[in-house]
Each structure stands twice: as C-alpha cells, then as structure tokens.
Motif scaffolding. Structure first.
Motif, short mmCIF file in Angstrom:
data_model
loop_
_atom_site.label_atom_id
_atom_site.label_comp_id
_atom_site.label_asym_id
_atom_site.label_seq_id
_atom_site.Cartn_x
_atom_site.Cartn_y
_atom_site.Cartn_z
N PHE A 57 41.46 37.58 40.29
CA PHE A 57 40.10 37.12 40.61
C PHE A 57 39.19 37.46 39.44
O PHE A 57 39.29 38.57 38.89
CB PHE A 57 39.56 37.83 41.86
N PRO A 106 33.94 40.62 40.11
CA PRO A 106 34.46 40.54 41.48
C PRO A 106 35.79 41.28 41.61
O PRO A 106 36.63 41.24 40.71
CB PRO A 106 34.67 39.03 41.68
N LYS A 107 35.96 41.95 42.75
CA LYS A 107 37.22 42.65 43.05
C LYS A 107 37.57 42.35 44.50
O LYS A 107 36.68 42.30 45.35
CB LYS A 107 37.06 44.17 42.87
N VAL A 108 38.86 42.18 44.77
CA VAL A 108 39.31 41.83 46.12
C VAL A 108 40.33 42.86 46.60
O VAL A 108 41.24 43.25 45.84
CB VAL A 108 39.94 40.41 46.15
N MET A 119 36.03 40.76 49.39
CA MET A 119 35.60 40.70 47.99
C MET A 119 34.24 41.38 47.84
O MET A 119 33.33 41.14 48.64
CB MET A 119 35.46 39.23 47.57
#
Ligand code: DGJ
Length: 322
Positions: A57, A106-108, A119
């Motif tokens: 992502f 962004p990190k999921v 997210m």
C-alpha cells in the motif's frame, strides 16, 4: 521488407527480455515497473503478507497532488500487480478526504477479531498545507479495498504527521506518530478494533524525527527514523527498546555503503519482516518536482546474534537470496 520485419521482431524480443530480466531483481533507486510495465506509484508505503501474497500500500501521487492510496500484490516482492485504488479521494467537498486533501504514509493491518483490514494514514485537510496534522482511518473487508473512510482526528489531541502502525506478538496494535511540529515521536496503543487510539499514548523521544519504521526481533524493538528536512534526504538513526513505550536508546546509523550518511538519497518508510532476523528496509527517494516518479530504495536488513542491525547498499538484489 522481410528483413526489416525480422529485425524489428528481434528488437522487440530483446526489449521484452531486458524488461523481464529487470523484473528478476530489486534495483534500488531506479524506476520500478509493475506487471503492466507502468511505474509503481505507491510512495511512503508499507507491505503486509496475507495468505502467501504480499500487498504493498502506498501514496498514489500526481506531480504533487495526492490521488489516494494504491495497492499492489506480489508473491516474490519483485513483480508487482496493480490492484488499483484501495482508498480514493472523495468528490464530496464536506469529506475530510475530499480531492485536494493530502494522504501520506498509509499503513494497513489486519484485525482478526473484526476480520477487517484497517488503514491508517497521515491526513492533511484540503487547502491547509501541513497545518491540520491529523490521522485518518479507513476499513475494508477485502484486502485490496475499496476501503471505507471512517474519520480523521488528532490522536488524544496531539498533532499527527508521519506515522506507521505495528502489531505486536500479543495481537495489540500501535500507532507511532510524529507530533508537536515533529519534535516529538509518540506511540498510542489502539483499541481492540484498531480504529481509535487509547489513552495509553506516550512520548518515545523528543529529537525532531519523522518517517518511523519499527520492527521487532525476539523481545527487542527497533525503530529507524529520519531527521526533518522536508523532501530532502538526511541521516537515518536507529533506536532500540525493551518495551514499545520505551525507554528508547539511540543505537547509531545502521546504514552502510555509498551515500549511507543520507539514507542513500532516500527516507525510511517501513521495515518488512521476512524471517526472524531478516527484513527488507524500505525507503522513498523523493522527487519533489514530480512525486509520482519518486523511486524506491528497498534493501536487505539483517540483525545479528548480538542484536546489531545492518543495511548494506546493493545495486541489485533478489529477495529469494535473503
Ligand atoms: C517529510 C515526510 O516524511 C514526508 O512524508 C512528507 O510529509 C514531506 N516531509 C513533506 O515535505
């Protein structure tokens, strides 16, 4: 005529095999094409492994504008398939993520209790430059999205810019974020559904650092950060701790080789675990004149038996050799 056609076909074959050869390895700081031959547009990103596939992502950028969060998938970390936009900016002018807003880093993570992908990202509201300093949260049932935007806020009323997420061995999740005009780096434990920060939110250190990338070996936590110099590269530093809440102790600069003193021209974004002591260090080599064409610096990161962390520059490498 026939000869010219054969020569043309031969050239196409050579070009195709060159492209194919390039996709056998990671080539740090060089343009990286997806499986459609289009440059990967996933900056400030992070990678998660789900059911044998990696999902990358990252920020989809135009020359400067945010265009949402893109997601790519891969089985080998080299050849990436574009899965489209995981989170799109909204046409609705009342949405916090309306077109013109800035979405970064962004990190999921996956929440096994709610069975949702969560997210988090750094959000700047439209028309406010980097003043808003908020965290945004979105969820999805499917890993590739589309993610539904839930809300944005300042965690526990703290400014929140560069950030990452971390899921610990016991399943607890944390948001690490640059706060107080980036002078402070903080960590907040998340609620069980990973959608909000709890009030277990404390200062890691106050050293004017950003671009946090956290990883863990055994019981030891490690954190790579950058200095705050806008898009320009600077020296990375490593901190380590026995508890995520600290105390965090400075442990030098783990990068080696040409341009290591300026993170090879890049800035940390994520450290991806491969085995217990082997990781991939991920950084962005920003191109502020044309953000979408910023490149990626991915390098092997190793932790030896003494707990020392090292990243060595490589012109080209294959994750299969890790
Ligand atoms: C440095 C941050 O790490 C990036 O994500 C971005 O916010 C730039 N600053 C903007 O100048």
């Amino acid at each position: 005529m026939r000869n010219r056609t054969s020569a043309f076909l031969l050239l196409i074959c050579i070009a195709a095999s060159t492209t194919f050869a390039q996709q056998q390895a990671i080539v740090p700081a060089q343009p990286w094409a997806d499986t459609d031959g289009v440059p990967i547009n996933a900056h400030g990103g992070g990678v998660i492994l789900q059911k044998g596939k990696y999902y990358w992502f990252g920020e989809k950028r135009g020359r400067s504008a945010s265009e949402g969060v893109s997601v790519y998938s891969s089985k080998d970390l080299v050849s990436w398939n574009n899965e489209g936009l995981a989170l799109a900016l909204r046409d609705n002018p009342n949405s916090d993520i309306t077109k013109g807003a800035i979405i970064e880093r962004p990190k999921v993570i996956y929440n096994p209790k709610t069975k949702k992908y969560v997210m988090w990202f750094h959000l700047e509201l439209k028309g406010q430059g980097y003043k808003a300093a908020r965290a945004g949260v979105a969820v999805s049932d499917a890993i590739t999205g589309p993610f539904q935007f839930i809300e944005s806020f300042r965690p526990n009323d703290n400014m929140s810019r560069d950030m990452t997420l971390f899921v610990d061995d016991d399943g607890s999740a944390y948001h690490l974020y640059s706060s107080n005009e980036n002078y402070d780096l903080r960590v907040a434990k998340l609620t069980d559904d990973f959608l909000r920060p709890t009030t277990q939110d404390s200062l890691l250190f106050s050293k004017h650092r950003e671009a946090p990338a956290i990883f863990k070996v055994g019981k030891q936590y490690y954190l790579i950060t950058s200095a705050c110099t806008g898009w320009a590269p600077n020296k990375a530093s490593l901190h380590k701790a026995n508890s995520i809440f600290g105390p965090w102790e400075y442990a030098g600069d783990p990068l080696h080789g040409p341009l290591a003193e300026i993170t090879y021209g890049g800035q940390s974004t994520f450290v991806l675990p491969i085995t217990q002591n082997k990781f991939v260090f991920m950084a962005d080599k920003w191109n502020p004149q044309d953000l979408k064409n910023s490149t990626y610096i991915w390098l092997p990161l190793q932790v030896n038996a003494e707990g020392e962390v090292a990243v060595h520059w490589k012109e080209k490498w294959s994750p299969a050799d890790l």
